[in-house]
Write an enzyme that holds these catalytic residues in place. Structure first.
Site, PDB file in Angstrom:
ATOM      1  N   ASP A 208     -31.840   6.172   1.021  1.00 43.53           N
ATOM      2  CA  ASP A 208     -30.929   5.645   0.010  1.00 43.53           C
ATOM      3  C   ASP A 208     -29.693   6.506   0.209  1.00 43.53           C
ATOM      4  OD1 ASP A 208     -29.363   5.551  -2.377  1.00 43.53           O
ATOM      5  OD2 ASP A 208     -31.036   4.515  -3.324  1.00 43.53           O
ATOM      6  N   HIS A 209     -28.660   5.949   0.803  1.00 47.20           N
ATOM      7  CA  HIS A 209     -27.588   6.830   1.283  1.00 47.20           C
ATOM      8  C   HIS A 209     -26.856   7.532   0.134  1.00 47.20           C
ATOM      9  CE1 HIS A 209     -24.928   3.386   0.547  1.00 47.20           C
ATOM     10  NE2 HIS A 209     -23.919   4.228   0.585  1.00 47.20           N
ATOM     11  N   HIS A 271     -29.495   2.658  -5.627  1.00 49.68           N
ATOM     12  CA  HIS A 271     -28.469   3.688  -5.803  1.00 49.68           C
ATOM     13  C   HIS A 271     -28.291   4.082  -7.275  1.00 49.68           C
ATOM     14  CE1 HIS A 271     -27.768   2.630  -1.760  1.00 49.68           C
ATOM     15  NE2 HIS A 271     -26.852   1.711  -1.921  1.00 49.68           N
TER      16      HIS A 271
END
Ligand code: BG6
Length: 520
Positions: A208-209, A271
């Site tokens: 999950d950047h 996010h």
């Protein structure tokens, strides 16, 4: 195979390495990118790896193998990747000397990931690299392909004997998968079930950047490395919290993906809920993978269920219509490429949610995410309760406003605290002022890209910044009833002109509680 240069990068002499904990220097491995001709590889992965090389953070001998269908030679692949770095790397312009060295670590294997024979060729190449580059059988497989291909790839990797069980004590094998981790609880469970038929959970790195963003990590430092914030971080002092993930872009060329996802699956399930977890979690016993993720998952378990039969009561979904963003005309979502002209997909969602636990009982968290909003900004605003006694209430010139601690995740990363101050002069007049911390001013330059950090963490085998299986499933379990209720509703989402802050219903959602969305 084109010529392989002996690794020359000498990390020990790199000034950026000074003071770096030796444990933070990974062993060289072969990183195989499945889907190497795709967008993610070109825009994010290779530029991030190049920037790591530029900063001297890659180990000597680190090897990167692109695996995809187009017929490239190693050299053609290197040229294409150089162009990507010229366009997208944080550390631009590309430095010739660094590039020459980095390019020698890049290789390409042509193949279709559904074809078992391609894995035989890939495996040969990997073994060759072990001999020439000292990668010692260590493997990282980056699946930069849609998650539905994960079962096929993991099965074929397993069949070709390319996955080492960590219990065997041999060199490591790790796999990185990209979101979406499923479409709902059932598909997420299925994906996770398949993952553990070939890999063990600790070999799986779910990216999950947002967790790789410096400012997101700083949330934990802010909360747990400072004595002054934590005592106020609870229902006694906090009135409510607002989370905003706003983007000015539309769905770009991803219409067909977005049609099946919508903003709730695209941003909120992952996010945004990660941000909620980090803001709401209890202090972990250590900054290590399991203690941190144990605390995050407890927050997700505490999310109050949507009221049965009235799931969307505190939720709003919107979709952008024609408008203009940042001075440019923007067409309605329904006119985007590969989008159904009668689409009901939401490009905006806002919700009032609660974490039902001791710390947060009855503190509303207002969350919102949307495309084609006036600007790109991700922001968390902690709104504190007002002072207990309005001492100045008889003075008409005094308009006391609650304190707000705003954490700006991007852009212009920073933290600001709003408080009231007396306006200079003989009478008592107040005005809100801000105390500001800006990353750029305090630390200079741009923070590293999220993918840089996450790739490095995978090489190190540290999964603190990756989503664990139970986090993903708990988030879906909570969201599924709302998504199902929306899917069953034949009405379209509420429209908002592109370039505005979402539909009016989103304003009503918060204003009915006597509060307002903050303009970040
Ligand atoms: C991705 C979403 O995960 O995050 C995209 O799929 C979105 O739709 C992107 O644009 C936003 O990332 P960032 O880092 O620009 O906030």
């Amino acid at each position: 195979m084109s010529s392989v240069a002996a690794p020359t990068q000498e990390l020990a002499t790199n000034p950026l390495r000074e003071g770096l904990d030796q444990e933070r220097v990974p062993d060289a491995s072969c990183l195989v990118i499945f889907g190497a001709s795709g967008d993610l590889t070109q825009r994010k992965l290779i530029p991030a790896l190049y920037s790591l090389a530029h900063d001297g953070l890659l180990p000597t001998g680190q090897t990167i193998i692109g695996f995809a269908r187009p017929d490239y030679t190693d050299d053609a692949f290197r040229m294409a990747m150089r162009e990507s770095c010229e366009k997208y790397a944080r550390t631009r312009p590309v430095d010739n000397a660094v590039w020459e060295n980095f390019a020698q670590s890049l290789f390409y294997v042509q193949g279709d990931f559904t074809d078992g024979q391609a894995y035989v060729r890939l495996n040969q190449r990997l073994r060759e690299c072990d001999r020439t580059r000292g990668t010692g059988g260590r493997r990282i497989y980056y699946l930069a392909v849609p998650p539905q291909h994960f079962p096929t790839i993991s099965k074929l990797l397993g069949a070709e004997g390319m996955v080492n069980d960590p219990e065997s004590g041999g060199p490591f094998t790790r796999v990185i998968i990209e979101k979406p981790f499923g479409h709902d609880l059932q598909s997420a469970k299925e994906l996770n079930r398949v993952a553990v038929t070939t890999f063990r959970e600790r070999q799986v790195f779910r990216i999950d950047h947002y967790l790789g963003k410096e400012t997101v990590q700083n949330l934990l430092v802010l909360r747990f490395s400072n004595g002054i914030f934590e005592p106020f971080w609870n229902r006694q002092y906090i009135d409510h919290i607002q989370f905003t993930v706003a983007e000015s872009i539309g769905v770009e060329k991803r219409g067909s993906y977005f049609e099946t996802a919508g903003i709730t699956r695209d941003i909120i399930q992952n996010h945004l809920l990660q941000l909620v977890s980090l803001v709401a979690m209890e202090p972990p016993v250590a900054f290590e993978a399991d203690p941190v993720r144990d605390e995050k998952v407890k927050v997700l378990r505490g999310l109050r269920e949507f009221p049965r039969g009235r799931e969307p009561e505190n939720a709003v979904r919107g979709q952008y219509s024609d408008g203009s963003v940042l001075g440019e005309k923007a067409a309605a979502y329904r006119k985007e490429e590969n989008v159904n002209p009668e689409s009901k997909t939401e490009t905006y969602a806002a919700m009032k949610i609660f974490v039902d636990n001791w710390r947060w009982a009855d503190v509303p968290f207002y969350i919102r995410a949307g495309k084609r909003l006036p600007k790109r900004v991700t922001d968390i605003a902690i709104h504190f309760r007002p002072a207990p006694y309005p001492m100045w209430r008889r003075l008409p010139s005094v308009n006391v406003q609650p304190n707000v601690l705003a954490i700006r995740i991007q852009p212009d990363e920073g933290i600001s605290l709003k408080f009231d101050s007396k306006v200079p002069g003989p009478s008592v007049r107040t005005a809100p002022v801000q105390m500001e911390f800006r990353y750029a001013t305090s630390f200079g330059g741009e923070p590293p890209e999220a993918y840089e950090r996450l790739l490095l963490e995978t090489m190190l085998g540290d999964s603190t910044l990756f989503a664990r299986r139970d986090e993903v499933e708990t988030a879906w379990a909570w969201l599924d009833p709302l998504l199902n209720a929306w899917a069953a509703d034949s009405r379209p989402p509420d429209f908002y002109p592109a370039g505005t802050w979402g539909p009016e219903s989103a304003d009503r959602l918060i204003e009915k509680d006597g509060r307002k969305w903050r303009r970040p």
